[in-house]
Design a protein around this motif. Structure first.
Motif, mmCIF file in Angstrom:
data_model
loop_
_atom_site.group_PDB
_atom_site.id
_atom_site.type_symbol
_atom_site.label_atom_id
_atom_site.label_comp_id
_atom_site.label_asym_id
_atom_site.label_seq_id
_atom_site.Cartn_x
_atom_site.Cartn_y
_atom_site.Cartn_z
ATOM 1 N N TYR A 120 -4.670 -2.977 -4.093
ATOM 2 C CA TYR A 120 -4.742 -1.550 -3.778
ATOM 3 C C TYR A 120 -4.611 -0.696 -5.035
ATOM 4 O O TYR A 120 -4.223 0.463 -4.972
ATOM 5 C CB TYR A 120 -3.669 -1.178 -2.753
ATOM 6 C CG TYR A 120 -3.983 -1.715 -1.380
ATOM 7 C CD1 TYR A 120 -4.628 -0.944 -0.429
ATOM 8 C CD2 TYR A 120 -3.661 -3.040 -1.040
ATOM 9 C CE1 TYR A 120 -4.942 -1.439 0.828
ATOM 10 C CE2 TYR A 120 -3.969 -3.553 0.210
ATOM 11 C CZ TYR A 120 -4.617 -2.747 1.143
ATOM 12 O OH TYR A 120 -4.935 -3.263 2.385
ATOM 13 N N GLN A 172 3.726 -5.099 -9.722
ATOM 14 C CA GLN A 172 4.561 -5.376 -8.549
ATOM 15 C C GLN A 172 4.610 -6.860 -8.238
ATOM 16 O O GLN A 172 5.656 -7.381 -7.825
ATOM 17 C CB GLN A 172 4.040 -4.603 -7.334
ATOM 18 C CG GLN A 172 5.006 -4.593 -6.151
ATOM 19 C CD GLN A 172 6.331 -3.939 -6.506
ATOM 20 O OE1 GLN A 172 6.359 -2.866 -7.089
ATOM 21 N NE2 GLN A 172 7.423 -4.592 -6.155
ATOM 22 N N GLY A 226 -2.709 -1.288 -7.810
ATOM 23 C CA GLY A 226 -1.415 -1.232 -8.489
ATOM 24 C C GLY A 226 -1.271 -2.159 -9.671
ATOM 25 O O GLY A 226 -0.223 -2.189 -10.316
ATOM 26 N N THR A 265 0.843 -1.199 0.000
ATOM 27 C CA THR A 265 0.000 0.000 0.000
ATOM 28 C C THR A 265 0.874 1.243 0.000
ATOM 29 O O THR A 265 1.912 1.288 0.673
ATOM 30 C CB THR A 265 -0.939 0.016 1.226
ATOM 31 O OG1 THR A 265 -1.574 1.289 1.311
ATOM 32 C CG2 THR A 265 -0.184 -0.238 2.512
ATOM 33 N N ALA A 266 0.447 2.248 -0.738
ATOM 34 C CA ALA A 266 1.226 3.481 -0.855
ATOM 35 C C ALA A 266 1.392 4.172 0.487
ATOM 36 O O ALA A 266 2.355 4.925 0.690
ATOM 37 C CB ALA A 266 0.555 4.423 -1.851
ATOM 38 N N THR A 267 0.493 3.928 1.409
ATOM 39 C CA THR A 267 0.618 4.511 2.752
ATOM 40 C C THR A 267 1.915 4.094 3.408
ATOM 41 O O THR A 267 2.533 4.876 4.143
ATOM 42 C CB THR A 267 -0.569 4.066 3.630
ATOM 43 O OG1 THR A 267 -1.789 4.450 2.999
ATOM 44 C CG2 THR A 267 -0.481 4.676 5.011
ATOM 45 N N THR A 293 4.597 2.315 1.493
ATOM 46 C CA THR A 293 5.727 2.352 0.562
ATOM 47 C C THR A 293 6.055 3.757 0.081
ATOM 48 O O THR A 293 7.148 4.006 -0.429
ATOM 49 C CB THR A 293 5.437 1.495 -0.682
ATOM 50 O OG1 THR A 293 4.342 2.075 -1.408
ATOM 51 C CG2 THR A 293 5.082 0.067 -0.293
ATOM 52 N N GLY A 294 5.093 4.657 0.185
ATOM 53 C CA GLY A 294 5.300 5.985 -0.338
ATOM 54 C C GLY A 294 5.031 6.108 -1.823
ATOM 55 O O GLY A 294 5.274 7.157 -2.425
ATOM 56 N N GLY A 295 4.534 5.016 -2.444
ATOM 57 C CA GLY A 295 4.227 5.092 -3.875
ATOM 58 C C GLY A 295 3.762 3.785 -4.472
ATOM 59 O O GLY A 295 2.685 3.687 -5.044
ATOM 60 N N LYS A 296 4.554 2.723 -4.320
ATOM 61 C CA LYS A 296 4.235 1.448 -4.951
ATOM 62 C C LYS A 296 3.037 0.796 -4.273
ATOM 63 O O LYS A 296 2.881 0.853 -3.057
ATOM 64 C CB LYS A 296 5.435 0.515 -4.894
ATOM 65 C CG LYS A 296 6.629 1.008 -5.713
ATOM 66 C CD LYS A 296 7.794 0.048 -5.628
ATOM 67 C CE LYS A 296 8.964 0.546 -6.465
ATOM 68 N NZ LYS A 296 10.132 -0.363 -6.379
ATOM 69 N N GLU A 297 2.186 0.154 -5.121
ATOM 70 C CA GLU A 297 0.983 -0.494 -4.607
ATOM 71 C C GLU A 297 0.816 -1.879 -5.209
ATOM 72 O O GLU A 297 1.241 -2.139 -6.332
ATOM 73 C CB GLU A 297 -0.256 0.354 -4.928
ATOM 74 C CG GLU A 297 -0.293 1.685 -4.194
ATOM 75 C CD GLU A 297 -1.544 2.482 -4.501
ATOM 76 O OE1 GLU A 297 -2.162 2.991 -3.553
ATOM 77 O OE2 GLU A 297 -1.892 2.567 -5.690
#
Length: 440
Positions: free
Chosen positions: A357, A363, A359, A345-347, A349-353
């Protein structure tokens, strides 16, 4: 890795809170190897308890020497070749002083924290070949394996310019690839090199001391909070989330394994509880700083269920993974690393999903490539190294040593002066004897 050689006060980059947390986390991870020694020691029979303990403890000493001489530099030095290996600029810890920084913590501390991962990974492999390994061969294997296997994989995943993290975009927060899959695949390779224990599939070979197993599992769980939480390298919310996710996954892994035991065997066991907790902890290792609370619950639960069946694969495919390194660490590592592709989750990772979620499958595909590459590399190199050592000096203890017990024949010691009747008081578990078909 960014290193600053200016004095700490002038550099202004040192964070005392981050440093204090990583000092504590390093101590926690160090405790994991003695905890592993107890966990493994309780799982073997009385005649090889001390040998099992010593294989873990000697790994600490051997890997530390290798790490200081060249391992740290090759793993975390500036990339020297296409994201595959670091350089030797810090061989012998050259160019690093008490004022050198990696991020906001002293480089000496960063190196020590990473060292505790390295010798724990080597010690994990010993469980796959318990009861039958020549101790002198183990002394040769550990340092060479560290340089040929652990160090390159650590650079791929965590080192500056490492190809898995930088080029591929694979995620491994705290060691699903570097520690769990590497140790599990290497353990499988050595299983095939050494062959099965005498009496495999005929004798139960049950754990001789379940309280020791539970104590070791508890110490592992305790240390795992530093293992995963410390991998944030800061005293911040990401570290706190990683610690919570680690606790959650250990719990759901334990419950998942016990549920399978109850439904399949009719008897939830202490051994199953310990194994399930470890399976959940293994799986959350790569994902603890990547998934949310719901993801951590699922990762631990899936690992507890899947690994409870995977430990029986050795009976179906006839490889003697003595203490289920393949069934728990390899399989659990694969589960956790792949589930990142679903639950990232971007929450966090700061970006990757991940897929669930929004993405897509991207990934998940990157995680799969990383798993396959690390598993293949570690298996093939370890198999080749094991064969080379076997030809040069013999890797397996003699039949007489194995039957008498390695404690007496190799170390001239016994764990219990008055003897313990191994195999007569411990309950049946899915690990200890060939399963009844079709269940494990």
């Amino acid at each position: 890795m960014q290193t600053e050689n200016a004095p700490l006060a002038a550099a202004g980059g040192l964070d005392t809170g981050d440093t204090a947390w990583l000092l504590a986390a390093t101590a926690l991870v160090l405790l994991m190897t003695p905890g592993l020694a107890l966990f493994y020691g309780g799982m073997v029979r009385t005649k090889s308890v001390l040998n099992m303990l010593l294989m873990s403890f000697v790994s600490i000493a051997l890997v530390t020497v290798v790490w200081l001489v060249a391992g740290y530099s090759l793993a975390f030095g500036d990339d020297a070749f296409a994201g595959l290996i670091g350089g030797l600029e810090h061989a012998g810890m050259a160019g690093i002083g008490p004022h050198s920084l990696t991020g906001t913590v002293p480089t000496f501390l960063f190196s020590t924290f990473q060292l505790t991962f390295a010798f724990l990974t080597a010690a994990l492999i010993s469980g796959a070949v318990a009861d039958r390994t020549k101790f002198a061969a183990w002394l040769v294997f550990v340092p060479v394996w560290t340089l040929l296997v652990y160090v390159p994989v650590a650079h791929w995943v965590w080192g500056p310019g490492g190809w898995i993290s930088q080029s591929l975009g694979g995620l491994d927060f705290a060691g699903g690839l570097v520690v769990e899959i590497a140790s599990g695949a290497s353990g499988l390779a050595l299983c095939l090199v050494l062959g099965p224990r005498l009496g495999f599939r005929k004798e139960a070979m049950r754990p001789h001391n379940l309280p020791m197993v539970m104590t070791g599992a508890g110490l592992l769980w305790f240390g795992w909070l530093g293992f995963n939480g410390g991998s944030a390298f800061a005293a911040n919310g990401l570290a706190a989330a990683s610690v919570l996710n680690t606790l959650i996954a250990g719990c759901t892994g334990l419950l998942g394994w016990l549920f399978v035991e109850h439904k399949r065997d009719g008897h939830p066991t202490t051994f199953g509880a310990a194994s399930g907790a470890v399976a959940g902890l293994v799986a959350i290792t790569p994902a603890c700083g990547v998934v949310g609370v719901l993801g951590a619950c699922v990762v631990g639960l899936v690992a507890g269920v899947v690994c409870s069946y995977a430990v029986a694969w050795k009976f179906r495919f006839d490889y003697d993974d003595s203490l289920d390194v393949v069934g728990v660490h390899f399989v659990g590592g694969v589960v956790g690393t792949l589930l990142i592709g679903l639950f990232a989750t971007a929450t966090m990772t700061g970006g990757k999903e991940g897929l669930f979620y929004g993405g897509g499958f991207g990934q998940l595909g990157r995680q799969a490539v990383a798993v396959l590459t690390v598993a293949a590399y570690t298996f093939l190199v370890t198999y080749g190294l094991g064969r080379a050592i076997d030809r040069a000096m013999g890797f397996r203890a003699s039949a007489e040593e194995e039957l008498t017990g390695l404690d007496q024949t190799v170390h001239a010691e016994t764990a219990y002066d008055h003897g313990v009747h191994a195999g007569h008081t411990a309950p049946h578990t899915a690990h200890s004897a060939p399963p009844k078909e079709p269940s494990a």
